[in-house]
Design a protein around this motif. Structure first.
Motif, PDB file in Angstrom:
ATOM      1  N   LEU A  19       0.823  -1.214   0.000  1.00 22.44           N
ATOM      2  CA  LEU A  19       0.000   0.000   0.000  1.00 22.44           C
ATOM      3  C   LEU A  19       0.854   1.260   0.000  1.00 22.44           C
ATOM      4  N   ILE A  20       1.991   1.229   0.689  1.00 29.34           N
ATOM      5  CA  ILE A  20       2.902   2.377   0.673  1.00 29.34           C
ATOM      6  C   ILE A  20       3.458   2.593  -0.733  1.00 29.34           C
ATOM      7  N   ILE A  21       3.852   1.519  -1.397  1.00 27.83           N
ATOM      8  CA  ILE A  21       4.397   1.631  -2.754  1.00 27.83           C
ATOM      9  C   ILE A  21       3.338   2.149  -3.719  1.00 27.83           C
ATOM     10  N   LEU A  22       2.116   1.613  -3.613  1.00 26.07           N
ATOM     11  CA  LEU A  22       1.052   2.091  -4.499  1.00 26.07           C
ATOM     12  C   LEU A  22       0.662   3.526  -4.193  1.00 26.07           C
ATOM     13  N   ALA A  23       0.692   3.916  -2.934  1.00 27.32           N
ATOM     14  CA  ALA A  23       0.414   5.309  -2.590  1.00 27.32           C
ATOM     15  C   ALA A  23       1.465   6.228  -3.205  1.00 27.32           C
ATOM     16  N   ALA A  24       2.721   5.815  -3.161  1.00 28.04           N
ATOM     17  CA  ALA A  24       3.788   6.621  -3.760  1.00 28.04           C
ATOM     18  C   ALA A  24       3.606   6.724  -5.272  1.00 28.04           C
ATOM     19  N   LEU A  25       3.273   5.606  -5.914  1.00 28.71           N
ATOM     20  CA  LEU A  25       3.048   5.649  -7.367  1.00 28.71           C
ATOM     21  C   LEU A  25       1.846   6.510  -7.736  1.00 28.71           C
ATOM     22  N   THR A  26       0.787   6.409  -6.957  1.00 29.26           N
ATOM     23  CA  THR A  26      -0.408   7.212  -7.229  1.00 29.26           C
ATOM     24  C   THR A  26      -0.121   8.696  -7.033  1.00 29.26           C
ATOM     25  N   MET A  27       0.611   9.026  -5.975  1.00 28.49           N
ATOM     26  CA  MET A  27       0.970  10.430  -5.773  1.00 28.49           C
ATOM     27  C   MET A  27       1.888  10.928  -6.888  1.00 28.49           C
ATOM     28  N   ALA A  28       2.757  10.073  -7.391  1.00 26.85           N
ATOM     29  CA  ALA A  28       3.633  10.470  -8.494  1.00 26.85           C
ATOM     30  C   ALA A  28       2.836  10.721  -9.765  1.00 26.85           C
ATOM     31  N   VAL A  29       1.816   9.896 -10.004  1.00 22.88           N
ATOM     32  CA  VAL A  29       0.985  10.071 -11.203  1.00 22.88           C
ATOM     33  C   VAL A  29       0.276  11.428 -11.166  1.00 22.88           C
ATOM     34  N   GLY A  86       1.217  14.041  -9.410  1.00 23.74           N
ATOM     35  CA  GLY A  86       2.140  15.143  -9.160  1.00 23.74           C
ATOM     36  C   GLY A  86       2.213  15.586  -7.715  1.00 23.74           C
ATOM     37  N   TYR A  87       1.780  14.757  -6.783  1.00 20.66           N
ATOM     38  CA  TYR A  87       1.791  15.109  -5.367  1.00 20.66           C
ATOM     39  C   TYR A  87       2.889  14.418  -4.579  1.00 20.66           C
ATOM     40  N   LEU A  88       3.786  13.725  -5.219  1.00 19.94           N
ATOM     41  CA  LEU A  88       4.821  12.989  -4.499  1.00 19.94           C
ATOM     42  C   LEU A  88       5.910  13.944  -4.042  1.00 19.94           C
ATOM     43  N   ARG A  89       5.989  14.114  -2.742  1.00 21.43           N
ATOM     44  CA  ARG A  89       7.023  14.912  -2.097  1.00 21.43           C
ATOM     45  C   ARG A  89       7.577  14.071  -0.957  1.00 21.43           C
ATOM     46  N   LEU A 138       4.471  11.037   5.479  1.00 21.13           N
ATOM     47  CA  LEU A 138       3.210  10.931   6.223  1.00 21.13           C
ATOM     48  C   LEU A 138       2.535   9.577   5.995  1.00 21.13           C
ATOM     49  N   VAL A 139       2.613   9.073   4.774  1.00 27.69           N
ATOM     50  CA  VAL A 139       2.036   7.758   4.487  1.00 27.69           C
ATOM     51  C   VAL A 139       2.781   6.679   5.259  1.00 27.69           C
ATOM     52  N   ILE A 140       4.109   6.742   5.262  1.00 27.85           N
ATOM     53  CA  ILE A 140       4.910   5.765   5.997  1.00 27.85           C
ATOM     54  C   ILE A 140       4.629   5.872   7.494  1.00 27.85           C
ATOM     55  N   LEU A 141       4.520   7.095   7.999  1.00 28.88           N
ATOM     56  CA  LEU A 141       4.220   7.298   9.413  1.00 28.88           C
ATOM     57  C   LEU A 141       2.848   6.726   9.778  1.00 28.88           C
ATOM     58  N   PHE A 142       1.867   6.899   8.896  1.00 26.76           N
ATOM     59  CA  PHE A 142       0.542   6.342   9.133  1.00 26.76           C
ATOM     60  C   PHE A 142       0.597   4.822   9.262  1.00 26.76           C
ATOM     61  N   PHE A 143       1.284   4.171   8.342  1.00 21.77           N
ATOM     62  CA  PHE A 143       1.362   2.711   8.398  1.00 21.77           C
ATOM     63  C   PHE A 143       2.239   2.233   9.553  1.00 21.77           C
ATOM     64  N   ALA A 144       3.232   3.021   9.947  1.00 18.25           N
ATOM     65  CA  ALA A 144       4.035   2.655  11.119  1.00 18.25           C
ATOM     66  C   ALA A 144       3.173   2.702  12.375  1.00 18.25           C
TER      67      ALA A 144
END
Length: 128
Positions: free
Chosen positions: A87-97, A99-102, A108-114
């Motif tokens: 889910l972290i990898i897909l969230a990163a890919l979706t944000m990249a698509v 233009g929101y990947l920073r 924040l996504v990693i922190l949420f899953f942690a």
């Protein structure tokens, strides 16, 4: 189901998911296709990642790290963590698509899953 049977079925399913992802990757043009092929790309990638990471995590946990633990407990942990990593990898890919990947957005996504993993680890009884 024995551990060997689990690994056999999981590897067959993972190979099927990886094959489906490769078919979508190489046979579909993303510039001329609509939403359905893009959704198929993300869905097949997700299933392939979950299967691959679960198998890697299970084998490492059962055969290398925690040799004395219950196999079913280690399979369950490996599946949950593979699901979170996928889910972290897909969230990163979706944000990249979009233009929101920073660095802070994926942080924040990693922190949420942690926090979610910590909650699961601390809220369950240990006798399972």
């Amino acid at each position: 189901m024995s551990f060997k049977q689990y690994l056999l079925f999981m590897s067959i399913g993972t190979l099927a998911a990886i094959s489906a992802w490769l078919v979508v990757l190489f046979l579909i043009d993303p510039t001329s296709s609509g939403v359905v092929p893009k959704a198929a790309f993300f869905a097949t990638l997700f299933v392939a990642l979950v299967g691959l990471l679960t198998m890697i995590g299970t084998v490492l946990r059962v055969l290398v790290i925690h040799k004395s633990e219950l196999v079913s407990r280690e399979v369950h942990r490996a599946f949950r963590q593979a699901l979170f990593f996928s889910l972290i990898i897909l969230a990163a890919l979706t944000m990249a698509v979009f233009g929101y990947l920073r660095w802070w957005s994926i942080g924040l996504v990693i922190l949420f899953f942690a926090f979610l993993e910590a909650f699961v680890q601390t809220s369950r009884p240990r006798d399972l």
